[in-house]
Design an enzyme around this catalytic site. Structure first.
Site, PDB file in Angstrom:
ATOM      1  CB  SER A 188     -16.142  -4.275   1.929  1.00 51.56           C
ATOM      2  OG  SER A 188     -14.960  -4.958   2.243  1.00 51.56           O
ATOM      3  CG  ASP A 230       7.289   3.903  -7.367  1.00 48.87           C
ATOM      4  OD1 ASP A 230       6.820   2.778  -7.079  1.00 48.87           O
ATOM      5  OD2 ASP A 230       7.511   4.262  -8.543  1.00 48.87           O
ATOM      6  CG  HIS A 269     -17.097  -7.387   5.948  1.00 48.32           C
ATOM      7  ND1 HIS A 269     -16.480  -6.195   6.281  1.00 48.32           N
ATOM      8  CD2 HIS A 269     -16.877  -7.565   4.611  1.00 48.32           C
ATOM      9  CE1 HIS A 269     -15.914  -5.680   5.208  1.00 48.32           C
ATOM     10  NE2 HIS A 269     -16.141  -6.484   4.178  1.00 48.32           N
TER      11      HIS A 269
END
Length: 418
Positions: free
Chosen positions: A139, A343, A396
């Site tokens: 994951s 940023d 998953h």
């Protein structure tokens, strides 16, 4: 050194800079647990470093995952507590105490995949005497793995990824747009299997909207927090766990005490504030994530509160959590600052990935609710020397749910035996 049946454990603590590359940086501690088969502890084995999912989850503790036995047949395994988790200078309410929102946001900004990779390299140099190792990324660990391939490929002999190829070319808005579609599909499948749960979910939501229900820790159980239980729909057996939870949800006219304890446990975020801050893993240079999950959901009528059926949400995180969940309240101001930050350093070098020469194999789960399979396959096509195994056999959590079968297949692919 400690020992469990068939396994020997050695603990390692490495001091690293909070900000790698800055000589004046304060330091933090990074913890790694070495595991080897008791019969092979004297052998010169290749190393396998596990990068677990999250973000914000510590490495596995007992009961240990079934895949570990498969790995120990051939490797010496390192279970790394990623910075900020477990024993690696953990982030908690204590971390937030005494820091302004701006100071806390700046601190947390140093806990992304680029810093985790630099930490892992410091651990590797200490443990392997400079030998490259293979990494296994589950994951979010797969996201970290691609950052590793981007900026420190010299440390890698191979790379295994399960349910976790990131999308360097996609921003947070596109990623969440795709994930909401997958969450809606899982909801539909769940209500087909258990049609009576549509009324159960609606009844609970109406009750929570009209009445004040408190969880055992004192937090209010809101409709939004109740809907967050939908994250279990993307795991093996998740439909059944949710169905049985709803079966026993009432004690007369009020939500039952076992139900309220279960909801609290599943949603309290105790010990893992990073998971609630997960949008920042999608921050790109010049681009704020801006609470993308909330923005995208607002544009989907099928997730509205008056929609029929009422859809549960997935692993997405929202601003309300930092008000309603006590473990997250100390991070509320920092969370908003991180959502507005632009940023961010780049986590992936697409040029380096395009010329990658480290062998990579990745399991892509076709029906994955948490990491979009189409975006994973697009990424796979852009990374050189990468082979995929695409399957709808697992959810998953296939690495842990398969009893070692997923890892065994990927190791065979990596070694050229498949």
């Amino acid at each position: 050194m400690t020992q469990l049946p068939g396994m020997v454990f050695r603990d390692h603590m490495v001091t690293v800079p909070l900000v790698h590359g800055r000589p004046d940086s304060p330091t933090i501690e990074v913890f790694a647990r070495e595991v080897v088969d008791v019969q092979r502890q004297g052998d010169e084995l290749p190393w396998l470093c596990f990068l677990n999912g999250g973000p914000g989850s510590k490495a596995p503790r007992p009961p240990l995952p079934s895949w570990l036995g498969t790995a120990l047949r051939t490797h010496r395994v390192v279970l790394l507590d990623q910075r900020g988790t477990g024993r690696s200078t953990p982030v908690s309410a204590t971390t937030a105490s005494g820091r302004s929102d701006a100071e806390l946001a700046a601190y947390l900004g140093h806990f992304r995949a680029d810093s985790i990779v630099a930490d892992a390299e410091a651990v590797r140099r200490r443990l392997t005497r400079g030998r490259p190792w293979t990494i296994l990324g589950q994951s979010y660990g797969g996201f970290v793995a691609l950052t590793y391939l981007s900026y420190a490929p010299e440390g890698l002999a191979g790379c295994l990824v399960t349910g976790g190829l990131p999308a360097p070319e996609a921003g947070a808005t596109e990623i969440y747009s795709r994930l909401y579609a997958r969450v809606a599909t899982k909801n539909a499948a769940y209500y087909r299997r258990y049609p009576e749960d549509g009324e159960r979910v609606r009844h609970m939501a109406e009750h929570l909207a009209a009445r004040e229900v408190r969880l055992p820790d004192g937090d209010r159980l809101t409709v939004a927090r109740f809907r967050h239980l939908g994250k279990t729909l993307g795991t093996s057996g998740g439909f059944e766990r949710l169905h049985w939870l709803l079966e026993d949800a009432w004690d007369g006219a009020e939500p039952s005490e076992p139900f309220r304890y279960a909801v609290m446990s599943a949603t309290a975020a105790v010990g893992n504030p990073f998971f609630a801050l997960q949008e920042y893993i999608y921050g790109r240079p010049g681009e704020a994530t801006g609470w993308a999950a909330e923005r995208v959901m607002a544009g989907r009528p099928d997730f509205a509160l008056d929609a029929v059926p009422l859809l549960l949400t997935g692993e997405m995180m929202y601003p309300w959590m930092f008000l309603d969940i006590r473990a997250l309240r100390p991070f509320a101001g920092a969370a908003h600052l991180l959502a507005a930050r632009t940023d961010w350093p780049a986590l992936y070098d697409t040029g380096q990935l395009a010329r990658n020469d480290v062998p990579v194999v990745a399991a892509v789960y076709l029906d994955d609710m948490h990491v979009d399979a189409d975006l994973q396959l697009d990424t796979a096509a852009r990374v050189a020397n990468l082979r995929t195994w695409v399957t709808n056999e697992y959810e998953h959590d296939g690495l842990s749910a398969s009893g070692g079968a997923v890892l065994e297949r990927l190791l065979e692919m990596l070694e050229g035996r498949r």
